[in-house]
Scaffold this motif. Structure first.
Motif, PDB file in Angstrom:
ATOM      1  N   ASN A  92      -1.103  -7.684  -4.472  1.00 56.97           N
ATOM      2  CA  ASN A  92      -1.152  -7.585  -5.941  1.00 56.97           C
ATOM      3  C   ASN A  92      -1.983  -6.385  -6.385  1.00 56.97           C
ATOM      4  O   ASN A  92      -1.627  -5.688  -7.326  1.00 56.97           O
ATOM      5  N   THR A  93      -3.101  -6.170  -5.701  1.00 56.83           N
ATOM      6  CA  THR A  93      -3.979  -5.067  -6.090  1.00 56.83           C
ATOM      7  C   THR A  93      -3.251  -3.734  -5.955  1.00 56.83           C
ATOM      8  O   THR A  93      -3.442  -2.822  -6.758  1.00 56.83           O
ATOM      9  N   TRP A  94      -2.391  -3.629  -4.953  1.00 49.66           N
ATOM     10  CA  TRP A  94      -1.585  -2.414  -4.805  1.00 49.66           C
ATOM     11  C   TRP A  94      -0.301  -2.469  -5.641  1.00 49.66           C
ATOM     12  O   TRP A  94       0.602  -1.661  -5.448  1.00 49.66           O
ATOM     13  N   GLY A  95      -0.215  -3.465  -6.524  1.00 49.42           N
ATOM     14  CA  GLY A  95       0.874  -3.483  -7.488  1.00 49.42           C
ATOM     15  C   GLY A  95       2.149  -4.181  -7.035  1.00 49.42           C
ATOM     16  O   GLY A  95       3.161  -4.130  -7.731  1.00 49.42           O
TER      17      GLY A  95
ATOM     18  N   ASN B 247       3.278   1.680  -3.194  1.00 47.84           N
ATOM     19  CA  ASN B 247       2.486   2.083  -4.355  1.00 47.84           C
ATOM     20  C   ASN B 247       2.275   3.598  -4.395  1.00 47.84           C
ATOM     21  O   ASN B 247       2.304   4.211  -5.452  1.00 47.84           O
ATOM     22  N   HIS B 248       2.115   4.203  -3.222  1.00 53.55           N
ATOM     23  CA  HIS B 248       1.883   5.647  -3.172  1.00 53.55           C
ATOM     24  C   HIS B 248       3.083   6.444  -3.662  1.00 53.55           C
ATOM     25  O   HIS B 248       2.930   7.578  -4.110  1.00 53.55           O
TER      26      HIS B 248
ATOM     27  N   ARG C 228      -2.344 -11.995  -0.125  1.00 54.00           N
ATOM     28  CA  ARG C 228      -1.522 -11.893  -1.321  1.00 54.00           C
ATOM     29  C   ARG C 228      -2.234 -11.047  -2.377  1.00 54.00           C
ATOM     30  O   ARG C 228      -1.624 -10.194  -3.032  1.00 54.00           O
ATOM     31  N   LEU C 229      -3.530 -11.248  -2.517  1.00 53.33           N
ATOM     32  CA  LEU C 229      -4.279 -10.504  -3.527  1.00 53.33           C
ATOM     33  C   LEU C 229      -4.337  -9.018  -3.197  1.00 53.33           C
ATOM     34  O   LEU C 229      -4.338  -8.169  -4.099  1.00 53.33           O
ATOM     35  N   MET C 230      -4.380  -8.673  -1.919  1.00 52.81           N
ATOM     36  CA  MET C 230      -4.313  -7.259  -1.547  1.00 52.81           C
ATOM     37  C   MET C 230      -2.995  -6.655  -2.040  1.00 52.81           C
ATOM     38  O   MET C 230      -2.957  -5.565  -2.611  1.00 52.81           O
TER      39      MET C 230
ATOM     40  N   PHE D 284       0.835  -1.205   0.000  1.00 49.07           N
ATOM     41  CA  PHE D 284       0.000   0.000   0.000  1.00 49.07           C
ATOM     42  C   PHE D 284       0.870   1.256   0.000  1.00 49.07           C
ATOM     43  O   PHE D 284       0.657   2.185  -0.788  1.00 49.07           O
TER      44      PHE D 284
END
Lengths: 453, 453
Positions: free
Chosen positions: A175-178, A149-150, A171-173, A146
């Motif tokens: 990935n969602t933040w790259g 990513n910022h 893990r998917l969280m 998180f």
């Protein structure tokens, strides 16, 4: 009707972190180089950490200003509410007032971004392009994803294999933040390859994941640095925003805590709530009791030894003076993954050694029972880690009832548990068991530690 | 630095829900008894709903006071923040101001408890001991479990089988709050048994789960009532707390929305944010555009027909005047499970018919792209349902940029997506596809509807 939540306006969010090192009666002993046993210097730390974080790690300044860029991201979820747990008080029929700080409202679901954001910021400011880190339960890895990513940083997370397999949502969280998330041990590092050769079916460990992340960062001294989510002073420093907010909010509630409680893995959540209140003890003569709560299955504070130990498995970290079970200690697979760590940070260990804080160990079934009661009375499903603080708060509240005292209790709810619901399923299904390591088991890993002092 | 979040003090939380029926220019046509086609009365509704909810369903009072006991539970998470989406604005490089109301901070993770709490309260007050309901994505079932637990009610949830199997975390939340959750169709009801006989491999549907829950409630007229999470007037009424808060918070932010946006399944989230702003249009002469956003795969507002239809599969609900695709329409398995419903509530349908609101349909990949951008710029991972509102807000913001207008956009973030992360995995992995039903497909189910008017 009395207020339930005490919300600090954004304009009153604290603008500095508090460094307890400035006020602690006895300084912890220095970190040591694991090879030479000489004290670690700032330049040693710079090999793995961003320069400013290395500086903060050894700083003795009382307050360190929170950069505007960090404050801006904090404002996504901070200040976080202080809540009066009226429902829980009623259910316990206690004269005690119970307050908690709800760190679960962050986008990650825990207190971890309090340090992830400044760590990403300082690395970015220094021109670092990639961060590596480990994660156990997944909270820290999500938080750094998180935060990174910022600031446009690549983030590579080594996630302990058992969690990687059991917690796809974490893990998917990431990935969602790259971010990239590996199942540790990997074949990307020497530590990982060795571990896989030794035991192809290994489920991994936090110490090993740290080793992998550090090793990976060392490969690219120009562009990569390592980040740690707990244990070290600079991490605990960043977490003090919680306690600083809590002090202001307890004033809004017209209350003062008699006891402050936090669960403890490496110490980031506990230090965050505790240190600012300890300042009141050390500097203003207050006598607030401060209690660290650990799982009975990983009892470093109540049954560990106070000596130098390394923070990871392979020895890439400095030797840290800590209460430890030995870095080879294998905690049982309790659901509070964030508390399955062999040692506690240096400051916290020193505080316990000198009698400034208390420690208590609670079995898993009691903590989950407390978690379900909390979910049913306060509405919020707590993280398995946080249930330890709740269980300790309940013990205090019941004691207050027996003794007829109007105790005021404050604990830190480190996170919500909606991504850790299998813990609740096991508890509700009657499948949870308590585990208490034997004295021999603890002695085995403690005896393997180097005797430095 | 400008504020990012606008937090209403608990003391200013609205104390009444707003009933748009009092101000709507044309009243919706009445609900009809599906057998007799005569208008439904309050006593008809009492067979399945608590008396007070039946009264509210047909009420024309402008404001209905929120009971103290409900306000007390609302205070666990309410008022919820209004947030200025500065990160998203920057990423879009738009002159538009984007605000959102974050309903994801509730313990359940969505707006659903706004109605679950009063529904449980009124049932409890009437001496009802058990509630039955259906749930698709699991948000509503979790919310009613949370709410029922607070009032000591047994809660029985019929969860659409496909979700039951795919979303164990949702079921576990319900269990943690003490509720029972069945995989629908069950063998407990005639509707369920018939469905299982007809197709043993059925994955269930929301309409069927509603039929099961209603049937189950009808079996025990003394002690059990049914609760619905959307569509009906009383549910939308309870949700208006969101819009009422938003009006006060937009004043704090010194801003007025030019456009208000909500995603729409049955209408509870959309109505909640939209109705109080529509009051400003109807009563104060404002000209705020109000936009309902639906998935392109389930386009009841943009491609459905405006006529009477039932709300469930078996016909236990009244005939409702609505935009509908026909209750036998089978929406494709998009991730926004909360938007896979064949019809929209009566008030919303009437508003659209009379041109007071707009509707737009957006494909799944565009919404998930918007969701990822939002997660990476605002930090919060949105529910797949909420990504529809975000995508529409982005369209508005980009239009404002092209036209060089300082539009102010407000949307409702109905929930967070950390329990729906497989949607993000599929999107990030490139596996998501858009589905647009053909005209023939829609005509097939629409033509099977009774032509009542």
């Amino acid at each position: 009707m009395k207020s339930k939540k005490f919300i600090l306006p954004e304009s009153q969010m604290p603008t500095a972190w508090y460094n307890l090192v400035a006020d602690i009666p006895h300084q912890p002993r220095p970190y040591l180089n694991p090879d030479t046993h000489s004290p670690i210097t700032e330049s040693d730390l710079r090999l793995i950490l961003a320069d400013e974080l290395a500086r903060q790690e050894l700083s003795t300044e009382r307050f360190i200003e929170i950069p505007d860029e960090v404050q801006e991201i904090y404002r996504i979820w901070r200040p976080v509410p202080l809540v009066r747990a009226i429902g829980l008080e009623k259910a316990l029929d206690t004269p005690a007032k119970i307050f908690f700080k709800n760190e679960g409202v962050s986008p990650v679901g825990s207190h971890k971004p309090n340090s992830a954001v400044p760590q990403a910021y300082y690395n970015h400011k220094q021109g670092i392009r990639r961060l590596t880190t480990e994660t156990g339960a997944g909270q820290w890895g999500s938080a750094l994803s998180f935060a990174g990513n910022h600031f446009g940083l690549d983030v590579e997370v080594f996630m302990v294999r058992v969690s990687y397999d059991q917690k796809p949502y974490r893990r998917l969280m990431m990935n969602t933040w790259g971010a990239t998330c590996h199942s540790s041990p990997t074949t990307l590092t020497q530590s990982g390859r060795t571990a896989r050769m030794t035991d192809p079916h290994t489920t991994g460990s936090l110490g090993l994941a740290i080793s992998e992340a550090v090793e990976r960062a060392l490969e690219d001294p120009e562009g990569t640095r390592y980040c740690l989510g707990s244990v070290m002073n600079h991490v605990l420093l960043h977490q003090t925003i919680t306690g600083e907010e809590a002090i202001l909010q307890m004033q809004m509630a017209d209350a003062e805590p008699d006891v402050v409680i936090g669960c403890i893995g490496g110490g980031s959540n506990f230090g965050g709530i505790a240190f600012p209140f300890l300042r009141q003890n050390f500097c203003e003569g207050k006598q607030i009791r401060v209690v660290a709560v650990e799982p009975e299955s990983c009892p470093k504070l109540t049954r560990g030894t106070f000596q130098y130990d390394i923070g990871d498995y392979s020895g890439y970290t400095p030797l840290i003076p800590m209460y430890t079970l030995g870095h080879e200690f294998q905690p049982s697979a309790i659901h509070a993954g964030g508390l399955r760590y062999h040692g506690a940070g240096a400051i916290i260990s020193q505080l316990l050694h000198d009698g400034h804080i208390e420690a208590t160990a609670i079995p898993q079934t009691e903590t989950m029972q407390a978690g379900v009661l909390f979910a049913r009375t306060e509405g919020i499903i707590p993280a398995p880690e946080s249930t330890h603080a709740i269980a300790a708060a309940i013990r205090e509240a019941l004691r207050a009832k027996i003794e007829g005292r109007n105790t005021t209790i404050l604990f830190n709810l480190s996170g919500h548990g909606t991504i850790d619901l299998f813990a609740y399923e096991q508890y509700l299904g009657g499948h949870l068991q308590d585990y208490i390591p034997s004295d021999e088991e603890i002695a085995r890993t403690v005896q393997r530690l180097e005797q430095i002092i």
